[in-house]
Scaffold this motif. Structure first.
Motif, PDB file in Angstrom:
ATOM      1  N   ARG A  63       0.841  -1.226   0.000  1.00 57.15           N
ATOM      2  CA  ARG A  63       0.000   0.000   0.000  1.00 57.15           C
ATOM      3  C   ARG A  63       0.863   1.257   0.000  1.00 57.15           C
ATOM      4  N   ALA A  67       0.815   4.058  -2.937  1.00 56.43           N
ATOM      5  CA  ALA A  67       0.535   5.462  -2.612  1.00 56.43           C
ATOM      6  C   ALA A  67       1.632   6.379  -3.148  1.00 56.43           C
ATOM      7  N   ALA A  70       1.191   6.730  -6.832  1.00 57.87           N
ATOM      8  CA  ALA A  70       0.050   7.611  -7.123  1.00 57.87           C
ATOM      9  C   ALA A  70       0.417   9.081  -6.954  1.00 57.87           C
ATOM     10  N   ALA A  95      -3.413  -5.583  -2.582  1.00 59.32           N
ATOM     11  CA  ALA A  95      -3.611  -4.215  -2.109  1.00 59.32           C
ATOM     12  C   ALA A  95      -4.406  -3.372  -3.106  1.00 59.32           C
ATOM     13  N   LEU A  96      -4.389  -3.755  -4.386  1.00 59.65           N
ATOM     14  CA  LEU A  96      -5.159  -3.030  -5.413  1.00 59.65           C
ATOM     15  C   LEU A  96      -6.668  -3.245  -5.298  1.00 59.65           C
ATOM     16  N   GLU A  97      -7.059  -4.354  -4.680  1.00 61.26           N
ATOM     17  CA  GLU A  97      -8.484  -4.666  -4.603  1.00 61.26           C
ATOM     18  C   GLU A  97      -9.227  -3.557  -3.859  1.00 61.26           C
ATOM     19  N   GLY A  98     -10.317  -3.098  -4.472  1.00 66.52           N
ATOM     20  CA  GLY A  98     -11.128  -2.049  -3.857  1.00 66.52           C
ATOM     21  C   GLY A  98     -10.564  -0.651  -4.035  1.00 66.52           C
ATOM     22  N   ARG A  99      -9.488  -0.485  -4.794  1.00 66.78           N
ATOM     23  CA  ARG A  99      -8.895   0.838  -5.022  1.00 66.78           C
ATOM     24  C   ARG A  99      -8.840   1.110  -6.517  1.00 66.78           C
ATOM     25  N   ALA A 100      -9.942   1.545  -7.072  1.00 66.73           N
ATOM     26  CA  ALA A 100     -10.008   1.811  -8.510  1.00 66.73           C
ATOM     27  C   ALA A 100      -9.005   2.884  -8.924  1.00 66.73           C
ATOM     28  N   ASP A 101      -8.714   3.841  -8.024  1.00 66.53           N
ATOM     29  CA  ASP A 101      -7.758   4.902  -8.357  1.00 66.53           C
ATOM     30  C   ASP A 101      -6.359   4.322  -8.574  1.00 66.53           C
ATOM     31  N   TRP A 102      -5.952   3.395  -7.742  1.00 66.60           N
ATOM     32  CA  TRP A 102      -4.639   2.775  -7.900  1.00 66.60           C
ATOM     33  C   TRP A 102      -4.590   1.841  -9.107  1.00 66.60           C
ATOM     34  N   GLN A 103      -5.717   1.274  -9.496  1.00 69.63           N
ATOM     35  CA  GLN A 103      -5.739   0.337 -10.609  1.00 69.63           C
ATOM     36  C   GLN A 103      -5.418   1.011 -11.939  1.00 69.63           C
TER      37      GLN A 103
END
Length: 244
Positions: A63, A67, A70, A95-103
């Motif tokens: 994570r 970050a 990003a 860690a990408l799961e549930g974080r569309a911004d990071w994907q």
């Protein structure tokens, strides 16, 4: 987003086994993230920030790396061997799961030479036919799953490579693993203990399952068990390419 994240394998230990692709990513990086001894393998330079952390904080490490990427930084997450083999690639994608911004980030997985392949090459070709790889650590899965996988792999006559065979805090796991393998394979199967492979401390020992003892392995050892056809030729061990 101008930042990127590379998940890189540093190989088994010898700097000559680091791929040019990984070296190029490290040369461009602003930040390197990883387990303390792996980050220590990266040469410091001006403009490069090193972020070493403990071995049991993989998701926190992933994570933090995401970050930073990003924020526009060029981040390399380092693992030993190959990052996709019991290493940080899976942690980053978890860690990408549930974080569309990071994907939306530029994320690359850069393969490396894992200890299993370096050990097999040093021994000869014990993985020359069908094989599987099993992590013997029960930190993230119960022993019952490990035992089930050992038994099924043995009955399918796979050669097997074992990571994390014997920790100082829980040495009894490898005792049980050897007992299970003897039960399924008998005492005559060849087994190779490759410690600190590709480093000056490298030590290779090949014995039969009946001769193997738990003390032959530690956490710097990759263990390779041959299949029923694996045999010696001179000082080497190999598994024939054909099966009967």
């Amino acid at each position: 987003m101008s930042g990127w994240l590379a998940i890189a394998g540093l190989g088994p230990g010898d700097d000559r086994l680091v791929t040019p692709e990984v070296s190029a990513a490290l040369a461009e990086a602003t930040d390197v993230v990883g387990y303390i001894p792996y980050v220590a393998r990266v040469a410091p330079r001006e403009g490069l920030r090193l972020h070493p952390s403990d071995n049991r904080v993989e998701l926190d490490r992933a994570r933090a790396a995401l970050a930073m990427a990003a924020e526009g930084r060029r981040v390399v997450v380092v693992s030993s061997g190959d990052p996709g083999v019991f290493a940080m690639a899976s942690a980053v994608f978890e860690a990408l799961e549930g974080r569309a911004d990071w994907q939306a980030l530029d994320i690359r997985v850069l393969p490396g030479i894992t200890a299993m392949l370096a050990a097999a090459a040093a021994a000869g070709a014990p993985l020359g036919h069908d094989f599987c790889c099993i992590n013997l650590s029960d930190n993230l899965k119960p022993w019952e799953i490990i035992e089930t996988r050992l038994r099924h792999a043995a009955r399918a006559d796979f050669a097997m490579a074992f990571y994390n065979p014997r920790s100082a805090s829980r040495p009894e796991g490898f005792v049980k693993a050897l007992a299970t393998l003897r039960e399924e394979c008998g005492p005559n199967r060849l087994i190779t203990f490759a410690r600190a492979v590709s480093t000056p401390e490298q030590r290779l020992t090949t014995v039969t399952l009946g001769e193997a003892t738990p003390e032959m392995a530690d956490m710097r050892t990759v263990v390779i068990l041959g299949n029923s056809a694996t045999r010696r030729v001179g000082r080497w061990v190999y598994s024939p390419r054909s099966a009967k």
